[in-house]
Design a protein around this motif. Structure first.
Motif, mmCIF file in Angstrom:
data_model
loop_
_atom_site.group_PDB
_atom_site.id
_atom_site.type_symbol
_atom_site.label_atom_id
_atom_site.label_comp_id
_atom_site.label_asym_id
_atom_site.label_seq_id
_atom_site.Cartn_x
_atom_site.Cartn_y
_atom_site.Cartn_z
ATOM 1 N N PHE A 135 0.828 -1.113 -0.187
ATOM 2 C CA PHE A 135 0.016 -0.031 -0.088
ATOM 3 C C PHE A 135 0.967 1.367 0.032
ATOM 4 O O PHE A 135 1.757 1.607 0.877
ATOM 5 N N CYS A 136 0.856 1.837 -1.251
ATOM 6 C CA CYS A 136 1.648 3.143 -1.270
ATOM 7 C C CYS A 136 1.205 4.190 -1.934
ATOM 8 O O CYS A 136 0.322 4.252 -2.280
ATOM 9 N N PRO A 137 1.713 5.433 -2.224
ATOM 10 C CA PRO A 137 1.022 6.435 -2.809
ATOM 11 C C PRO A 137 0.800 6.085 -4.111
ATOM 12 O O PRO A 137 -0.087 6.627 -4.976
ATOM 13 N N ALA A 138 1.561 4.965 -4.932
ATOM 14 C CA ALA A 138 1.288 4.836 -6.499
ATOM 15 C C ALA A 138 0.150 3.951 -6.333
ATOM 16 O O ALA A 138 -0.376 3.806 -7.263
ATOM 17 N N GLY A 139 -0.265 3.403 -4.980
ATOM 18 C CA GLY A 139 -1.523 2.538 -5.442
ATOM 19 C C GLY A 139 -1.567 1.070 -4.514
ATOM 20 O O GLY A 139 -0.421 1.384 -3.686
ATOM 21 N N ILE A 140 -2.207 0.118 -4.682
ATOM 22 C CA ILE A 140 -2.261 -0.976 -3.862
ATOM 23 C C ILE A 140 -2.007 -2.099 -4.525
ATOM 24 O O ILE A 140 -2.617 -2.443 -5.581
ATOM 25 N N GLY A 141 -1.251 -3.047 -4.067
ATOM 26 C CA GLY A 141 -0.760 -4.101 -4.691
ATOM 27 C C GLY A 141 -0.020 -4.004 -6.088
ATOM 28 O O GLY A 141 0.810 -3.022 -5.952
ATOM 29 N N PRO A 146 10.056 -2.035 4.110
ATOM 30 C CA PRO A 146 9.100 -2.920 3.537
ATOM 31 C C PRO A 146 8.538 -2.520 2.348
ATOM 32 O O PRO A 146 8.311 -3.407 1.227
ATOM 33 N N ILE A 147 7.981 -1.297 1.987
ATOM 34 C CA ILE A 147 7.275 -0.952 0.749
ATOM 35 C C ILE A 147 8.625 -1.073 -0.317
ATOM 36 O O ILE A 147 8.121 -1.589 -1.633
ATOM 37 N N ALA A 148 9.844 -0.735 -0.118
ATOM 38 C CA ALA A 148 10.755 -1.160 -1.013
ATOM 39 C C ALA A 148 10.910 -2.359 -1.642
ATOM 40 O O ALA A 148 11.257 -2.560 -2.741
ATOM 41 N N GLY A 207 2.276 11.363 -0.777
ATOM 42 C CA GLY A 207 0.865 11.688 -0.489
ATOM 43 C C GLY A 207 0.203 10.291 0.039
ATOM 44 O O GLY A 207 0.852 9.345 0.393
ATOM 45 N N PRO A 208 -1.252 10.325 0.234
ATOM 46 C CA PRO A 208 -1.924 9.230 0.661
ATOM 47 C C PRO A 208 -1.944 8.105 -0.414
ATOM 48 O O PRO A 208 -1.606 8.127 -1.648
#
Lengths: 258, 389
Positions: free
Chosen positions: A12-18, A234-236, A28-29
């Protein structure tokens, strides 16, 4: 020491989900995030901060990605989280402060304000809420940990999770981090973002990706997404996993783009 | 894996600045507590300030404890710092200075609040829980710095991770412990609204118990490989034997009523230590004095360890929250030193609903093995086992 394998990840990151979160994005959100639509029980939403909602959703998504987790006994499932503490939401004590009157005095606050404060004001701000809520939701009773180490929190959680699986304390570990820093730009001096990602690590040689106990951090990666706090590493890793960029080499996962 | 020993300790709690044993004089009236109707707190006297921790009492406590733990430390080597900490609740000053001015018509102006927060002001930095760990790590040349935030189990969790790192050989020496200080009106408020504080005095495992006594403190243990410590003739305060953690997986704020998670943690700690229940001579209970928590823990102790002697330090030093696991483990070192199983301050009428063998009075006996429990909001549990030197 047992071999440890990475078998699933959520993002889950500012670029989107999955898989939608693999592209570039401005800080951003998380777009399209609706906690109840991502597995977070509605009954708990009022006592969860945004970061906790993101984290719990990411734990849910990681487990959805590897349904075999249910075969592991509850006492052998571990949860390892990097997360920042959340001050109890300021909004929750607004009525109490208002009731204290002007000028503000502690005496007035104690007499007229305290009775108006929600009982779970403190609890809502605890950093280990992702661990508490998710362990109850998915019946994780094993070894565990929660760390607040700023941008390193997620990395610390992942490292300790790998140790726990390798040393036989658990057979399955869900490890990662979550943070919601939008609005905290003044504190960080940088564009801030929100997000969460969790990895599923299991004992044995499962699939193709092995992890060593000395799990490296991903330095400098994903900065384009903004300050992600404990969720950054973890996002990376999750982005690279989902993009199929993680390579198996001697010494474990190769996380850096050459 | 290497055997691990505790070679030094730094302690700041209501019991004093060196390992001591509970005494009934430690709980006393406090003006801050009185303003919110909290009759007793266990405050630490003589806390100095440190330049890196202005307006941060728990930071100053941790700094002092770490300095004590470093006395006589070997030079060089790979070092790490593992500390547990808790919510640095807003102080009254911050409430008045940072929040109240941004209240407009009953709502916070969050944009104005964020804009006015000065990153160079000590208050925002004070709320970064990892800051104390990092300052201490930098001061002592540590290359590992980890901050556990596991509510009231945080310090015990930190010590357990540190011991594993020493055992693996990741570091040669670990400073491990915890710190917390919530004795100010807003900190107390957090527990007042939960109804967790006693309205009289803390009475762990007593029939009339109604909550805990808030305390504050810090303790830092120095952990090293036994082979290293013995090679240089270092004093050994205790042997590290093992640890076990668990999650209740039940409720964020309430323990499992049967103490299921607590029992799992104790069982795992025994397994990690390679011991049987009969090997344990004394249990330092989490024993906060809350009606539900004490009953659940005593059920778990009875189930796992049988009739072993049990007591709680919290009637004497208060509940030091995130620091509890370290402060109380430091006090357990005194049990080895003095040959004493301490009674439970505040306990007068043992509750028959709490079936553990809880000590009312001190017992003169030198323990060989002590198990110490720490349980936190969120359902996190940690039990650690140490042995006499």
């Amino acid at each position: 020491m047992r071999p440890v394998s990475l078998v699933a990840a959520s993002l889950f990151c500012p670029a989107g989900i999955g898989a939608n979160g693999l592209g570039p994005a401005a800080p951003g959100p998380v777009p399209g995030f609706a906690p109840h639509a991502h597995g977070v029980p509605r009954k708990h939403l009022k006592t969860m901060t945004r970061a906790v909602q993101l984290g719990c959703a990411a734990v849910y998504a990681a487990l959805e990605d590897w349904p075999t987790w249910r075969m592991v006994p509850a006492e052998r499932r571990g949860l390892y989280v990097g997360a920042s503490p959340q001050q109890g939401d300021a909004e929750d004590i607004e009525p109490a402060l208002q009731a204290a009157g002007t000028p503000f005095t502690l005496g007035g606050f104690a007499e007229r304000g305290v009775p108006m404060i929600p009982p779970l004001w403190l609890v809502k701000g605890l950093s280990n809420n992702i661990l508490g809520y998710s362990s109850a939701q998915f019946d994780f009773q094993g070894d565990n940990g929660n760390w607040c180490d700023g941008g390193h929190g997620g990395s610390v959680a992942l490292t300790n999770a790998v140790h726990a699986v390798a040393e036989g304390r658990v057979d399955l570990a869900v490890a990662g981090g979550a943070d919601a820093l939008v609005g905290a730009e003044a504190l960080f001096g940088a564009p801030c973002a929100e997000g969460a990602a969790f990895l599923v690590l299991v004992a044995g040689e499962v699939g193709k990706t092995r992890v060593t106990a000395g799990l490296p951090t991903v330095e400098g990666a994903e900065r384009d997404l903004g300050e992600l706090g404990a969720a950054g590493v973890p996002i990376a890793i999750a982005r690279q996993w989902l993009a199929g960029l993680l390579e198996v080499r001697a010494g474990g996962i190769h996380l850096f783009r050459d | 894996m290497r055997d691990v020993v505790i070679t030094a300790v730094g302690l700041r709690c209501a019991a004093g600045s060196t390992p001591g044993l509970p005494d009934r004089s430690w709980g006393r009236p406090d003006p801050d507590g009185a303003s919110l109707g909290v009759p007793l707190v266990a405050r630490v006297d003589g806390v100095g300030e440190h330049v890196d921790f202005p307006d941060d009492r728990k930071g100053a406590l941790a700094w002092a404890a770490a300095a004590d733990a470093m006395v006589g430390a070997p030079a060089g080597g790979r070092r790490g710092v593992w500390l547990g900490t808790g919510l640095s609740s807003l102080t009254p000053d911050e409430l008045v200075r940072d929040l109240y001015p941004h209240l407009r018509d009953g709502r916070f102006d969050r944009k104005a609040l964020a804009r006015d927060l000065d990153p160079d002001h000590p208050a925002p930095r004070r709320h970064l829980p990892e800051r104390v760990t990092q300052v201490i790590a930098a001061a002592y040349g540590a290359h590992v710095a980890e901050t556990s935030f596991s509510a009231c189990a945080a310090a015990a969790m930190s010590i357990a991770e540190a011991a594993r790192a020493v055992a693996r050989g990741d570091v040669d020496m670990a400073l491990a412990g915890g710190h917390d200080a919530m004795i100010h009106p807003i900190g107390l408020l957090s527990f007042v609204v939960l109804g967790a504080l006693s309205t009289t005095v803390a009475r762990p495992f007593d029939r009339r118990r109604d909550g805990f006594l808030i305390g504050e403190g810090a303790a830092v243990l120095r952990l090293e490989a036994e082979s290293d410590a013995r090679a240089r003739g270092a004093p050994i305060l205790a042997r590290w034997l093992g640890a076990g953690t668990s999650v209740d997986a039940h409720n964020v704020t309430a323990p499992h009523p049967d103490g299921h998670g607590a029992a799992l943690a104790m069982t795992r700690a025994l397994r990690d230590a390679g011991l049987t229940p009969a090997d344990v001579d004394y249990v330092n209970a989490h024993g906060t004095g809350t009606p539900v928590g004490d009953r659940a823990e005593s059920l778990a102790i009875r189930r796992v360890l049988g009739d072993v002697p049990v007591s709680s330090f919290k009637g004497a030093v208060g509940h030091t929250v995130a620091a509890a696991g370290a402060v109380e483990l430091a006090l357990c070192l005194a049990c080895f030193r003095d040959g004493l199983l301490p009674g439970t301050v505040g306990l007068e009428e043992p509750d028959p609903e709490c079936p553990a063998n809880v000590l009312v009075a001190n017992v003169a006996k030198r323990p060989r093995v002590i198990l110490s429990n720490s349980f936190g909001f969120g359902g996190q549990n940690c039990a650690v086992v140490i042995g006499a030197p």
